[in-house]
Write an enzyme that holds these catalytic residues in place. Sequence first.
Site, PDB file in Angstrom:
ATOM      1  CG  HIS A 188      -0.365   8.564   2.356  1.00 36.45           C
ATOM      2  ND1 HIS A 188      -0.195   8.186   1.175  1.00 36.45           N
ATOM      3  CD2 HIS A 188      -0.348   8.333   3.350  1.00 36.45           C
ATOM      4  CE1 HIS A 188      -0.432   6.684   1.736  1.00 36.45           C
ATOM      5  NE2 HIS A 188      -1.122   7.071   2.899  1.00 36.45           N
ATOM      6  CG  HIS A 237       0.048  -0.517   4.792  1.00 39.18           C
ATOM      7  ND1 HIS A 237      -1.169   0.182   4.862  1.00 39.18           N
ATOM      8  CD2 HIS A 237      -0.708  -1.244   5.413  1.00 39.18           C
ATOM      9  CE1 HIS A 237      -2.071  -0.071   5.114  1.00 39.18           C
ATOM     10  NE2 HIS A 237      -1.983  -0.987   5.586  1.00 39.18           N
ATOM     11  CD  GLN A 287       5.761   1.659   9.119  1.00 34.78           C
ATOM     12  OE1 GLN A 287       5.306   2.958   7.955  1.00 34.78           O
ATOM     13  NE2 GLN A 287       5.524   2.708  10.128  1.00 34.78           N
ATOM     14  CG  HIS A 304      -5.856   5.987   3.845  1.00 35.86           C
ATOM     15  ND1 HIS A 304      -5.608   5.478   5.037  1.00 35.86           N
ATOM     16  CD2 HIS A 304      -4.008   5.549   3.565  1.00 35.86           C
ATOM     17  CE1 HIS A 304      -4.782   4.528   5.093  1.00 35.86           C
ATOM     18  NE2 HIS A 304      -3.750   5.215   4.296  1.00 35.86           N
ATOM     19  CG  HIS A 363      -2.139   1.462   1.246  1.00 38.04           C
ATOM     20  ND1 HIS A 363      -1.841   2.317   2.127  1.00 38.04           N
ATOM     21  CD2 HIS A 363      -2.882   1.445   0.414  1.00 38.04           C
ATOM     22  CE1 HIS A 363      -2.421   3.084   1.475  1.00 38.04           C
ATOM     23  NE2 HIS A 363      -3.408   2.617   1.582  1.00 38.04           N
ATOM     24  CG  HIS A 364       2.188   3.950   2.906  1.00 42.41           C
ATOM     25  ND1 HIS A 364       0.977   3.636   3.699  1.00 42.41           N
ATOM     26  CD2 HIS A 364       3.026   3.544   3.876  1.00 42.41           C
ATOM     27  CE1 HIS A 364       1.274   3.129   4.653  1.00 42.41           C
ATOM     28  NE2 HIS A 364       2.156   3.733   4.707  1.00 42.41           N
ATOM     29  CG  MET A 399      -2.882   8.382   7.170  1.00 38.27           C
ATOM     30  SD  MET A 399      -1.287   7.337   6.839  1.00 38.27           S
ATOM     31  CE  MET A 399      -1.626   6.020   8.295  1.00 38.27           C
TER      32      MET A 399
END
Length: 339
Positions: free
Chosen positions: A216, A149, A147, A218, A71-72, A291
């Site tokens: 960014h 997601h 990281q 959603h 997703h990111h 977000m």
Amino acid sequence: MKMYKLFVHFLVTISCSFSVLSLEVDTYDFLMPNVWPHKDELYLCTPIRISPKHNYYIVGFEPNATMHTAHHMLLYGCSEPGSNDSVWSCGEMQSNEIDNRYNTASPCRTGSQIVYAWARDAPSLQLPEGVGFLIGQDSAIKYLVLQIHYMHHFPENKLDNSGVFLKYTKTPMRREAGVILLGTGGVVGARRLEHMETACTMREEKTIHPFAFRTHTHALGKVVSGYVVRQKESGDEWHLLGKKDPQLPQMFYPVTHPTPIQRGDVLAARCTMNNTHSYPVSIGATNKDEMCNFYLMYWVEGGSPLQQKYCFSAGPPYYYWSRAPEGFNRIPDLEASTL
């Protein structure tokens, strides 16, 4: 779970070397170590330790991922990583969640800052000539933490090695890069068009030169815009840094006005959200949440980047530009919310 051996130098594996404008640049493959995303909405982190005896400058980022898998992705610079494991669960808003496969911790234990972000099949990013992110000996960044997601779980026999190819050099850069992230908390009410807004006054005696921005959200995000505001007796001057439809590839785009930003200037961002659902949607870590983020990438000449890495507000219904302590006027409502 194997403990990650943190005494590995950053330059253990070099994929290739090449020359760009007489600059010797190498590539480090910073990838997930064949992880299994075993459940929906999983955030996983993996670290690398930078050699403490040398300085390195990251000058480019080449993503190795697709939006169908990740997703990111976020790349954090840390003084200390959140865990000593080779992989851990690191959803920042799920820090108290028990995971029976991965230990849970934040991306960084200390010294957290964003270095790079990617989503929606964004392409590679090459920094301007002479600009680089300093890591290692003379930097607060002693570790990098990747990281990712994962929105959906994988079948048990399918593993993932998504990540990013880091382009770096040992050649000193005269301009150090930095990122400041503007974002909000808050709630978008049911069947409501909402503005999620934030602003912070620059307090440090530094001049930053913005060169790229990234947005960014959603699914509810329609427009994200960022500004530098100069407050004068004759009225506020709002200079657009950039705005974009966040449903497009979430890459770093060149800023609209690369005006230097100094002490006393205000950074401000707005996300225009359209909630057509019959229920409210809050800021949160999952795809069902929202977000509101505006990333500003900049460089400084002959000095270090800002100590301030984040600028967040409580968001609606508690914070709006119209009620901000700065007492804004001449707010560009139409420009900030339309493309």
